[in-house]
Design a protein around this motif. Structure first.
Motif, PDB file in Angstrom:
ATOM      1  N   PRO A   1       0.816  -1.221   0.000  1.00  0.00           N
ATOM      2  CA  PRO A   1       0.000   0.000   0.000  1.00  0.00           C
ATOM      3  C   PRO A   1       0.852   1.274   0.000  1.00  0.00           C
TER       4      PRO A   1
ATOM      5  N   LEU B   1       2.049   2.961   3.243  1.00  0.00           N
ATOM      6  CA  LEU B   1       3.223   2.506   3.975  1.00  0.00           C
ATOM      7  C   LEU B   1       4.414   3.407   3.656  1.00  0.00           C
TER       8      LEU B   1
ATOM      9  N   ASP C   1      14.683  -0.723   5.366  1.00  0.00           N
ATOM     10  CA  ASP C   1      13.994  -1.053   6.617  1.00  0.00           C
ATOM     11  C   ASP C   1      12.633  -1.694   6.395  1.00  0.00           C
ATOM     12  N   ILE C   2      11.986  -1.368   5.303  1.00  0.00           N
ATOM     13  CA  ILE C   2      10.604  -1.812   5.153  1.00  0.00           C
ATOM     14  C   ILE C   2      10.397  -2.709   3.941  1.00  0.00           C
TER      15      ILE C   2
ATOM     16  N   PRO D   1      12.631  -6.298   4.187  1.00  0.00           N
ATOM     17  CA  PRO D   1      12.080  -7.338   5.069  1.00  0.00           C
ATOM     18  C   PRO D   1      10.725  -7.855   4.578  1.00  0.00           C
ATOM     19  N   MET D   2       9.940  -6.984   3.963  1.00  0.00           N
ATOM     20  CA  MET D   2       8.641  -7.453   3.480  1.00  0.00           C
ATOM     21  C   MET D   2       8.794  -8.388   2.283  1.00  0.00           C
TER      22      MET D   2
ATOM     23  N   GLU E   1       4.089 -17.307   8.428  1.00  0.00           N
ATOM     24  CA  GLU E   1       4.044 -16.068   9.202  1.00  0.00           C
ATOM     25  C   GLU E   1       3.153 -15.028   8.553  1.00  0.00           C
ATOM     26  N   SER E   2       3.275 -14.878   7.245  1.00  0.00           N
ATOM     27  CA  SER E   2       2.518 -13.790   6.628  1.00  0.00           C
ATOM     28  C   SER E   2       1.070 -14.194   6.384  1.00  0.00           C
TER      29      SER E   2
ATOM     30  N   LYS F   1      -0.818 -15.640   8.665  1.00  0.00           N
ATOM     31  CA  LYS F   1      -1.582 -15.510   9.905  1.00  0.00           C
ATOM     32  C   LYS F   1      -2.270 -14.175  10.024  1.00  0.00           C
TER      33      LYS F   1
END
Ligand SMILES: Nc1ncnc2c1ncn2[C@@H]1O[C@H](COP(=O)(O)OP(=O)(O)OP(=O)(O)O)[C@@H](O)[C@H]1O
Ligand SMILES: [Mg+2]
Lengths: 332, 284
Positions: B173, B176, B193-194, B197-198, B281-282, B284
């Protein structure tokens, strides 16, 4: 803490202008709500204050400093987004601390500020969780927390409650209001929900097609709308509009009268045919068809008699409750 | 009731049939590999004698150590190392470059943005094999023959990975990026940083695919390396085949083949864990 001033702010996307010159003067610590229908430019206006959108002309100043060309981070603002925009791979703690880390705030201070915000928002048990492990209301609180820890001069909210269910929305509304009072931070809050606007605002701005139609305290706006649009938008059920000719008067424009100011009477200024009624418990809304076929609404107490469907009834009201609007929609 | 039982039975039978089919398929595919393994544990005369041995012999250690340390043209250990450098270099290089170019294409409005995207996309139609002569010329002029740079660099540009990351970034999005901007993150900071990791599950999946792509390169290393010490394992196997009347040392060749298969298998198994953990993890 700061004042916020918009002077003749305009915004164009390519050739289309969507904000047509808005002036707002927000005092230090004031809670201002911008309300208006979808597409009227509320978000655009807020994003210009945040610095996420450029200002085409006019000036935005925070605490007397013109910030038109200033990056969002240097404007001393914090924003809460409609979808919260939390960083999905970071814990709640890291989400709140991210801005402070970038600003190279010392670690103990970051921890203290996050702890304080978490306490205020009852987020303490969740600090190590990821956003996806939280409920909608908790995510909303994290987004608020991220704004609070930065101790900004101005809070900006873009429909922060619209993804929550009705009950939670009422609860969070109260929390936001309390929080804003306690912190005393100047706030600009965008919503399309007039109840939110009425309950939260110190003053509200009703926007209509890129123009601020009216700025004032909620009750003042309600009692004294400056344009036909404001009279129709604020208040539920909406104001009834009548043509002067229907009342045997001359001139163009419209006469507005709120449903709670109209009563069914043996004889009155207007006759109408009852269409249907909604009994809501404490009150009843009677919907009628006027002489020109338009719908009119009367709001009456539960005890009052309800007319049969199709019955001819007379409507009466006090003349000083009438709101007269000129042909341009402005209050005459 | 009876009908229900029938259905259960039928489903049970189908279940067993499916499994039997799958097991048969696995055996069918696994059989040549088994033969190769058996051949790598026996001696040359044992292979040459007609009924081929189907059970491992006792020369495993001997054959494998011979392959690893001396091989036929170059020690297999060295070729494995060269292949690993090449495969990791290609995978890491491709991922790094495509992450950055996708980031530029999605998040920055610069003139010619679409042109660049389509240029990158066009390279999809020009795999190494098609542009091999001009690429060789360029690599040779840069003095990259017989070097890791020559093995890796010409294969690094990747339209597929750029396209994949572009699609992924477009699902992130906009808010973010805006939230990060309000938080004071500069573009590269936001990226590190974002976005990174995503993207980690995407990166893991791509690493597996690209590692195997790099490991299996045959034609390009064959052209660019002439020095046996720069050979990669896949071309090395081919070069072990006897030419003319030479006698093939089949046990050593088979040991080499088995060794060549191990690293990709390890990468798949190792990355699979990371990859599934990321997915779970993603989800959930
Ligand atoms: N990036 C853009 N490019 C072109 N037009 C835009 C852009 N962003 C917004 N607009 C237009 O500007 C107008 C105002 O949009 P804005 O998002 O401010 O509305 P809004 O009042 O926030 O509506 P909503 O309540 O639905 O969120 C709309 O007509 C929209 O189409
Ligand atoms: Mg909006």
């Amino acid at each position: 803490m700061a004042s916020l001033t918009l002077e003749n702010v305009r915004k164009s996307f390519g050739p289309t202008e969507v904000i047509h010159g808005v002036d707002i003067d927000v005092k230090d610590g004031e809670f201002i709500v911008i309300v208006g229908p979808s597409g009227c430019g509320k978000s655009t206006l807020l994003r210009m204050v945040a610095g996420l959108e450029t200002v085409t002309s006019g000036t935005v100043s925070i605490d007397g400093r013109v910030v038109n060309g200033v990056e969002p981070m240097d404007r001393d603002i914090a924003m809460v987004f409609q979808n919260y925009a939390l960083y999905p791979h970071m814990s709640v703690f890291d989400n709140m601390a991210y801005g402070l880390k970038i600003a190279k705030t010392p670690k103990p201070e970051i921890e203290a500020r996050v702890a304080q915000a978490a306490k205020m928002l009852q987020l303490e048990p969740y600090l190590q969780r990821r956003p996806r492990e939280l409920s909608g209301g908790q995510r909303q609180r994290v987004a608020m927390g991220r704004a609070i820890v930065r101790k900004p001069a101005v809070f900006l909210f873009d429909e922060p409650l619209s993804n929550l269910d009705a009950k939670l929305r009422v609860q969070m509304r109260l929390e936001i209001k309390t929080l804003q009072r306690d912190l005393g931070v100047t706030s600009l809050y965008v919503t399309h929900d007039q109840v939110e606007a009425m309950t939260l605002a110190d003053r509200m701005i009703v926007m209509n097609g890129g123009v601020a139609d009216q700025i004032g305290a909620p009750l003042e706006v309600y009692a004294n709308p400056q344009t036909a649009f404001v009279a129709g938008f604020i208040g539920s059920p909406p104001t009834n509009f009548l043509a002067p000719a229907m009342l045997g008067q001359s001139g163009d424009g419209q006469i507005g009268i709120r449903p709670e100011h109209v009563r069914l009477a043996p004889s009155g200024q207007l006759t109408a045919r009852a269409a249907y009624s909604e009994a809501l418990g404490a009150e009843t809304l009677v919907h009628l068809r006027g002489p020109n076929g338009g719908l009119l609404t009367v709001r009456q107490d539960a005890g009052e008699p309800i007319p049969e469907e199709g019955a001819e009834v007379s409507l009466d009201w006090d003349v000083d409750r009438e709101m007269r609007f000129g042909p341009d929609g402005r209050r005459a | 009731m009876a009908q229900q039982n029938g259905m259960v039975e039928k489903r049970g039978a189908g279940h067993w049939l499916t499994h039997a089919g799958l097991i048969l398929g696995v055996l069918f595919i696994f059989f040549p590999i088994w033969l190769a393994f058996v051949a790598s544990t026996v001696t040359q005369p044992e292979i040459a004698r007609p009924p081929m041995p189907l059970l491992p012999g006792g020369h495993l250690w001997q054959n494998y150590s011979k392959a690893l340390t001396s091989g036929i043209n170059a020690p297999v250990a060295l070729m494995l190392f060269n292949s690993a450098v090449m495969a990791i270099g290609i995978a890491v290089g491709k991922i790094a470059i495509s992450l950055l170019s996708a980031f530029a294409i999605v998040y920055f409005r610069f003139p010619g943005r679409h042109l660049f995207f389509w240029l990158i996309f066009l390279t999809l139609m020009l795999p190494v094999e098609v542009r091999i002569v001009p690429t060789y010329e360029v690599a040779a002029n840069f003095g990259m023959l017989n070097s890791y740079g020559g093995l890796i660099l010409p294969l690094v540009a990747s339209a597929t990975a750029t396209f994949l990351f572009r699609q992924f970034f477009m699902t992130v999005p906009d808010e973010l990026a805006e939230a990060a901007r309000v938080d004071g993150a500069q573009p590269m900071r936001f990226f590190v940083d974002i976005l990174l990791p995503m993207s980690r599950t995407n990166i893991a999946a791509l690493f597996v695919i690209l590692f195997i792509y790099g490991w299996n390169q045959y034609l390009w290393p064959l052209l660019i390396t002439t020095d046996p010490s720069m050979n990669t394992i896949v071309m090395g196997i081919k070069q072990m085949f006897p030419s003319g009347d030479d006698l093939a040392d089949w046990p050593v060749i088979m040991a080499t083949s088995i060794l060549a298969m191990i690293p990709p298998v390890l990468v798949v198994i190792g990355m699979q864990k990371l990859f599934i953990r990321g997915l779970v993890e993603s989800e959930k």
